[in-house]
Design a protein around this motif. Structure first.
Motif, PDB file in Angstrom:
ATOM      1  N   GLY B  81      -9.055  -2.135  -3.195  1.00 44.27           N
ATOM      2  CA  GLY B  81      -8.720  -2.922  -4.382  1.00 44.27           C
ATOM      3  C   GLY B  81      -7.548  -2.362  -5.166  1.00 44.27           C
ATOM      4  N   ASP B  82      -7.069  -1.196  -4.810  1.00 41.55           N
ATOM      5  CA  ASP B  82      -5.911  -0.619  -5.507  1.00 41.55           C
ATOM      6  C   ASP B  82      -4.667  -1.402  -5.167  1.00 41.55           C
ATOM      7  OD1 ASP B  82      -6.494   2.994  -5.424  1.00 41.55           O
ATOM      8  OD2 ASP B  82      -7.309   1.380  -6.674  1.00 41.55           O
ATOM      9  N   ILE B  83      -3.729  -1.393  -6.106  1.00 42.73           N
ATOM     10  CA  ILE B  83      -2.420  -1.996  -5.831  1.00 42.73           C
ATOM     11  C   ILE B  83      -1.444  -0.865  -5.598  1.00 42.73           C
ATOM     12  CG2 ILE B  83      -0.551  -3.371  -6.797  1.00 42.73           C
ATOM     13  CD1 ILE B  83      -2.401  -5.047  -8.102  1.00 42.73           C
ATOM     14  N   VAL B 115      -4.914  -2.568  -1.336  1.00 45.53           N
ATOM     15  CA  VAL B 115      -5.614  -1.774  -0.327  1.00 45.53           C
ATOM     16  C   VAL B 115      -6.809  -2.575   0.170  1.00 45.53           C
ATOM     17  CG1 VAL B 115      -6.947   0.316   0.080  1.00 45.53           C
ATOM     18  CG2 VAL B 115      -4.880   0.400  -1.301  1.00 45.53           C
ATOM     19  N   GLN B 116      -6.861  -2.751   1.482  1.00 43.68           N
ATOM     20  CA  GLN B 116      -7.913  -3.557   2.079  1.00 43.68           C
ATOM     21  C   GLN B 116      -9.076  -2.676   2.506  1.00 43.68           C
ATOM     22  OE1 GLN B 116      -6.643  -5.280   5.727  1.00 43.68           O
ATOM     23  NE2 GLN B 116      -7.712  -7.189   5.313  1.00 43.68           N
ATOM     24  N   SER B 125      -5.453   0.724   4.895  1.00 49.76           N
ATOM     25  CA  SER B 125      -4.765  -0.434   5.444  1.00 49.76           C
ATOM     26  C   SER B 125      -4.512  -1.394   4.286  1.00 49.76           C
ATOM     27  CB  SER B 125      -5.583  -1.082   6.553  1.00 49.76           C
ATOM     28  OG  SER B 125      -6.666  -1.785   6.023  1.00 49.76           O
ATOM     29  N   LEU B 126      -3.332  -1.990   4.301  1.00 53.95           N
ATOM     30  CA  LEU B 126      -2.893  -2.828   3.189  1.00 53.95           C
ATOM     31  C   LEU B 126      -2.804  -4.280   3.595  1.00 53.95           C
ATOM     32  CD1 LEU B 126       0.166  -0.630   2.159  1.00 53.95           C
ATOM     33  CD2 LEU B 126      -2.106  -0.530   1.196  1.00 53.95           C
ATOM     34  N   HIS B 127      -2.954  -5.164   2.616  1.00 56.46           N
ATOM     35  CA  HIS B 127      -2.716  -6.573   2.903  1.00 56.46           C
ATOM     36  C   HIS B 127      -1.860  -7.169   1.791  1.00 56.46           C
ATOM     37  CE1 HIS B 127      -5.070  -8.770  -0.154  1.00 56.46           C
ATOM     38  NE2 HIS B 127      -5.849  -7.717  -0.141  1.00 56.46           N
ATOM     39  N   THR B 128      -1.133  -8.218   2.166  1.00 54.50           N
ATOM     40  CA  THR B 128      -0.322  -8.914   1.161  1.00 54.50           C
ATOM     41  C   THR B 128      -0.718 -10.369   1.183  1.00 54.50           C
ATOM     42  OG1 THR B 128       1.399  -9.271   2.806  1.00 54.50           O
ATOM     43  CG2 THR B 128       1.644  -7.364   1.378  1.00 54.50           C
ATOM     44  N   LEU B 167       2.197  -1.553 -11.916  1.00 52.56           N
ATOM     45  CA  LEU B 167       1.798  -0.139 -12.008  1.00 52.56           C
ATOM     46  C   LEU B 167       1.008   0.197 -10.756  1.00 52.56           C
ATOM     47  CD1 LEU B 167       0.662  -0.241 -15.744  1.00 52.56           C
ATOM     48  CD2 LEU B 167       2.714   0.820 -14.872  1.00 52.56           C
ATOM     49  N   GLY B 168       1.697   0.654  -9.741  1.00 50.67           N
ATOM     50  CA  GLY B 168       1.025   0.997  -8.502  1.00 50.67           C
ATOM     51  C   GLY B 168       0.084   2.177  -8.693  1.00 50.67           C
ATOM     52  N   ASN B 169      -1.118   2.091  -8.128  1.00 48.73           N
ATOM     53  CA  ASN B 169      -2.068   3.204  -8.258  1.00 48.73           C
ATOM     54  C   ASN B 169      -1.554   4.457  -7.568  1.00 48.73           C
ATOM     55  OD1 ASN B 169      -3.989   0.642  -8.301  1.00 48.73           O
ATOM     56  ND2 ASN B 169      -4.910   2.286  -9.458  1.00 48.73           N
TER      57      ASN B 169
END
Lengths: 282, 263
Positions: B81-83, B115-116, B125-128, B167-169
């Motif tokens: 859930g982080d950006i 963050v997925q 792993s990331l998603h957009t 504001l990226g974590n």
């Protein structure tokens, strides 16, 4: 990002709000290392430079028997940036040292005759050691400012050459530890680096701005605005008109730089021993 | 042109300037925190030779019987859930990936993503998958320590001063001009590379300097703190914000305003 930096330089507003000819705040302090003849520390943004000068007795060079000389050594400390780990900083250190030799390689920068003790036999050799503590862009400018400040701070003991009846010479050091000779740093040049970004050029580039710049011009200027030497660095090309403009900016900016440095050094000296030294833990 | 040279001034420690009675107990790795064995060990500590020793550099925090050390600088540890904001350096090379993604996101692109999933070795792993995320166009990146980014409900803010921030974590802060139309969000896969107006650039530069001031004074970053700092900085020129004494003044004012708002 490359593109924003380009348009920013063109409208005289850089990422940190500075104009193309603005320097970051500079902090200068001399006499920070106790066992040297002279020392200075300069902080320019995140760039941190320490210079120590040691005066030692040596033999004059064969081709210049009436003069002393300067030796430069630059150490890129591994704590300055991870790229300097191991021997990574050696190339940059050699490049900077060679540039310093070049800008001082003329008759007027430092009066080397004052460093002569007895012709052909003894002279003072000034070993100038530059230590890069932190790398935040614009190394050459900061180093040249620190070298000038350290030379201003340098105190060389006064010596007398005594010759007795048999002709053998003896060198006598003055008893008074404060009896020293000082160098005149009026004509010591400072380097102004101009980085080309897009169509314009900026002074005092940060690391990010340096990454966006393909070509830079290093101009060595004295306090009177005389250019002692110039050097182009970078993979990109510069057209002659740009070079001329950059040189003019370098001369103009250089004169202001020298004036500011002079006033800070005199202010520090006038405060005398009462001044609270900040040193490394301030 | 502006050129200012000055002599360095010894700076007073923060606790003295704020008039705090209790000084923070600062430790470095290897320091003994206490020899009292009645405490429970928290993060940043370990037990050795009958005493509690710090394993990170930071300040000691005590909650009843639990002692932990809050580190000053931390590596980013991903949570679902982080950006995050980052630049694509390398990507999974598989056949489907080649066909589908290469057209949209390539190596070297700056993106924002969520963050997925988090793997056991710490990789994420990331998603957009939402239009909020994706390629970033014109803007300014500021890198800060992840520990200074406060966890909030949302990390994408449109500030009233005329710019927006992500504001990226992971500590990467992206400042960009607020898009005029709501449909053209910061994300999507087409980067808006049009030149930015001077007025917008001034706002962005000012925000960037304010964020750096807050970070230098170890203040937490969130929309309110950044906004108050921006407003406190308005009487000064943008380039002056980074001067030590002006930075202290602005952050002090921000700190006071935040305390008033909370209290």
């Amino acid at each position: 990002p490359v593109i924003p930096a380009t348009s920013e330089a063109e409208e005289d507003l850089r990422v940190d709000g500075r104009g193309c000819e603005d320097y970051r705040c500079v902090e200068v302090e001399t006499d920070v290392v106790s066992n040297t003849s002279g020392s200075a520390r300069v902080k320019l943004g995140h760039t941190d430079i320490l210079v120590g000068v040691k005066a030692e007795m040596g033999t004059p060079k064969l081709e210049k028997p009436n003069e002393g000389y300067l030796e430069f050594f630059v150490d890129c400390s591994a704590s300055a940036t991870p790229e300097f780990e191991g021997r990574g900083g050696d190339d940059l250190g050699t490049e900077i040292a060679n540039t310093l030799y070049r800008i001082f390689n003329n008759k007027s920068s430092v009066d080397l005759k004052t460093l002569c003790i007895s012709p052909r036999e003894h002279c003072w050799v000034l070993y100038v050691d530059v230590l890069l503590l932190e790398c935040g862009g614009n190394l050459f400018d900061a180093i040249s400012i620190a070298v000038k400040a350290a030379l201003f701070n340098t105190r060389i003991p006064r010596v007398r050459v005594l010759e007795d009846e048999e002709g053998s010479k003896d060198i006598e050091l003055s008893d008074d530890p404060y009896d020293c000779i000082r160098l005149s740093v009026e004509n010591v040049p400072c380097i102004v680096t101009l980085c080309k970004i897009g169509c314009r050029h900026v002074v005092d580039a940060t690391l990010q701005e340096e990454a966006c710049s393909l070509a830079s011009l290093l101009v060595s200027v004295t306090s009177k605005g005389v250019v002692t030497c110039m050097r182009k660095v970078g993979k990109g090309s510069l057209d002659p008109e740009s070079i001329f403009e950059m040189m003019e900016t370098g001369k103009r900016v250089g004169k202001v730089l020298h004036a500011s440095l002079q006033s800070v050094l005199h202010k520090e000296e006038s405060l005398g021993p009462k001044r609270q030294k900040v040193g490394f833990l301030g | 042109m502006a050129m200012e040279m000055r002599l360095p001034v010894a700076r007073k420690p923060l606790s003295e300037r704020l008039g705090r009675d209790t000084k923070k107990h600062l430790v470095v790795p290897g320091d003994t925190i206490t020899t009292d064995t009645g405490f429970m060990r928290g993060h940043g500590t370990y037990m050795g030779e009958e005493k509690l020793i710090a394993s990170v550099a930071g300040s000691v925090e005590r909650v009843n019987k639990l002692i932990c050390v809050k580190a000053l600088k931390t590596r980013y540890i991903g949570e679902v859930g982080d950006i995050v904001v980052g630049r694509i350096t390398e990507r999974r090379r598989s056949a489907e990936d080649e066909l589908a993604m290469r057209g949209f996101l390539q190596e070297g692109d700056l993106i924002s993503a969520e963050v997925q999933a988090v793997f056991s070795d710490g990789a994420v792993s990331l998603h957009t998958r939402s239009l909020k995320y994706g390629k970033l166009g014109q803007g300014v990146l500021v890198q800060v320590s992840p520990s200074l980014v406060r966890r909030q409900k949302t990390h994408l803010h449109d500030l009233p001063c005329g710019a927006s921030v992500i504001l990226g974590n992971n500590g990467f802060i992206w400042i960009y001009p607020t898009p005029e139309h709501k449909e053209e969000e910061a994300g999507g896969f087409i980067a808006n590379l049009e030149p930015v107006s001077l007025a917008d650039r001034e706002v962005i530069s000012r925000l960037r300097n304010c964020i750096i001031s807050l970070v230098t004074q170890r203040m937490m970053l969130y929309d309110t703190s950044i906004l108050y700092c921006y407003e406190a900085s308005l009487p000064h020129q943008i380039k002056d914000i980074l001067k030590p004494e002006i930075m202290e003044e602005i952050v002090m004012e921000t700190r006071q305003r935040l305390l008033e708002q909370e209290g």
